[in-house]
Design an enzyme around this catalytic site. Sequence first.
Site, PDB file in Angstrom:
ATOM      1  N   GLU A 181     -11.746  -4.016  -3.784  1.00 12.65           N
ATOM      2  CA  GLU A 181     -10.386  -4.488  -4.046  1.00 12.65           C
ATOM      3  C   GLU A 181      -9.619  -4.693  -2.743  1.00 12.65           C
ATOM      4  O   GLU A 181      -8.876  -5.666  -2.579  1.00 12.65           O
ATOM      5  CB  GLU A 181      -9.642  -3.491  -4.935  1.00 12.65           C
ATOM      6  N   MET A 205      -3.888   1.008 -14.069  1.00 16.23           N
ATOM      7  CA  MET A 205      -3.972   2.273 -13.341  1.00 16.23           C
ATOM      8  C   MET A 205      -2.581   2.830 -13.039  1.00 16.23           C
ATOM      9  O   MET A 205      -2.292   3.985 -13.303  1.00 16.23           O
ATOM     10  CB  MET A 205      -4.760   2.081 -12.038  1.00 16.23           C
ATOM     11  N   GLU A 265       0.499   2.824   4.652  1.00 17.06           N
ATOM     12  CA  GLU A 265       0.488   4.249   4.996  1.00 17.06           C
ATOM     13  C   GLU A 265      -0.749   4.948   4.437  1.00 17.06           C
ATOM     14  O   GLU A 265      -1.369   5.787   5.104  1.00 17.06           O
ATOM     15  CB  GLU A 265       1.768   4.922   4.473  1.00 17.06           C
ATOM     16  N   PRO A 312       4.599   5.025 -13.585  1.00 15.53           N
ATOM     17  CA  PRO A 312       5.870   5.228 -12.879  1.00 15.53           C
ATOM     18  C   PRO A 312       5.811   6.317 -11.812  1.00 15.53           C
ATOM     19  O   PRO A 312       6.439   6.200 -10.762  1.00 15.53           O
ATOM     20  CB  PRO A 312       6.831   5.603 -14.012  1.00 15.53           C
ATOM     21  N   LEU A 336      11.269 -19.078  12.976  1.00 16.64           N
ATOM     22  CA  LEU A 336      11.149 -20.349  13.685  1.00 16.64           C
ATOM     23  C   LEU A 336      11.646 -21.530  12.851  1.00 16.64           C
ATOM     24  O   LEU A 336      12.015 -22.574  13.396  1.00 16.64           O
ATOM     25  CB  LEU A 336       9.704 -20.585  14.117  1.00 16.64           C
ATOM     26  N   GLY A 387      -3.086  -0.030  -2.400  1.00 16.45           N
ATOM     27  CA  GLY A 387      -2.898   1.033  -1.413  1.00 16.45           C
ATOM     28  C   GLY A 387      -1.992   0.577  -0.292  1.00 16.45           C
ATOM     29  O   GLY A 387      -2.250  -0.444   0.344  1.00 16.45           O
ATOM     30  N   ILE A 437      -6.259  -4.624 -15.458  1.00 12.99           N
ATOM     31  CA  ILE A 437      -6.617  -3.214 -15.287  1.00 12.99           C
ATOM     32  C   ILE A 437      -5.335  -2.402 -15.186  1.00 12.99           C
ATOM     33  O   ILE A 437      -4.381  -2.812 -14.524  1.00 12.99           O
ATOM     34  CB  ILE A 437      -7.526  -2.995 -14.057  1.00 12.99           C
TER      35      ILE A 437
END
Length: 377
Positions: free
Chosen positions: A232, A115, A357, A118, A327, A354, A113
């Site tokens: 998603e 979407m 923030e 830049p 650790l 996403g 996909i």
Amino acid sequence: MFRDAYRRFLETEVVPRMPEFREAGIVDREIFRKAGDLGFLMVWPDEKYGGMGDADFRFEQIIIEETMRARCAAWYNTLHSRLVGPYLDRYGNDEQKKRFLPGCVSGEKILAIAMTEPDAGSDLAGMRTSAKDRGDHFLLNGSKTYISNGINADYVVAAAKLDGAASRHAMVLLVVERGMEGFERGANLEKMGLKAQDTAELFFHNVKVPKENVLGEPGEGFKYLMHNLAEERLIGAVGNIAQARRAFDVTREFCLERKVFGAPLAEQQNTQFKMAEMDAEIEMAQCYVDHCVAVHNDGRLTSNMAAKAKLLTSEIEWRMVDLGVQLHGGAGYMMEYEIAGIFTDARVDRIYAGTSEIMKRIIGRDLFSQSYKSILD
């Protein structure tokens, strides 16, 4: 039974070849076909298209959990199966489902996909790729970046602004097929982690996309994208918490074996306290993720719930992988140790689908809306 079968498939077919795939920067298409043959790719479509005919999200949850457990996250099969595939089912007509779904279920065709651009990541309304209506086709122009499966993909669901529309949210979803004139791919981008996952820039130069490849109604694409983002983000949450648990298990095992001042690192109070905190956080977050899966199966998953799950799990995951490296000491910085690979793979999880923030913004905006309702109510 499904979990056991899929775990065996990973152990025999995928895990042994992951070093090869990481070196090549791409997963062999044969793996998709083998998964398809065994019914582990796009399990949800109707039987007439080759699927199981059951949309129960728990099947995909098992696939995600076991893929993370086996440290095969870079295969990213869920992108194909549950991130992109549903667009064909939810918004495709009968002819499109018949044409596209069988090959995707079998693994002969691979999905992506497109979407992100830049200058347009989380702000989808800022995208510049455009589609001009030319009667029997749309003329697609623009570019996309950071597209997972960008090299392997045979079908790319491309989001574009509807040229000439008054609203900046008027978009169209187009299925761009391999070999269409004007459709080009950039180089396989080198990433910090997920080395075996092919990621590329895509370029569209006057690509003629026939109207038969339009998903849903032109102009409604933004709404479709927003609707699918909740799932998603749930997919991301399932993977995040599964990977956090894997990082915990790897670190626990190391602490039991590593000697410090003549005693196992596991006997140090700081180690016990830090790991106790993470164990509790991971387990509680897992309960919320399982709850979201159940709610999603009932068709009631909200954007707010999905954002909370994605935010919480990605932040817990990051704290766990960071603690794991700490650790491990110097060994944690060496790629021969599993924790180092988990660390670099996990860094993107607070960004994709996403950023943290953006998740806070979604949750915060909902908090002060008129429709907000406390869970206690």
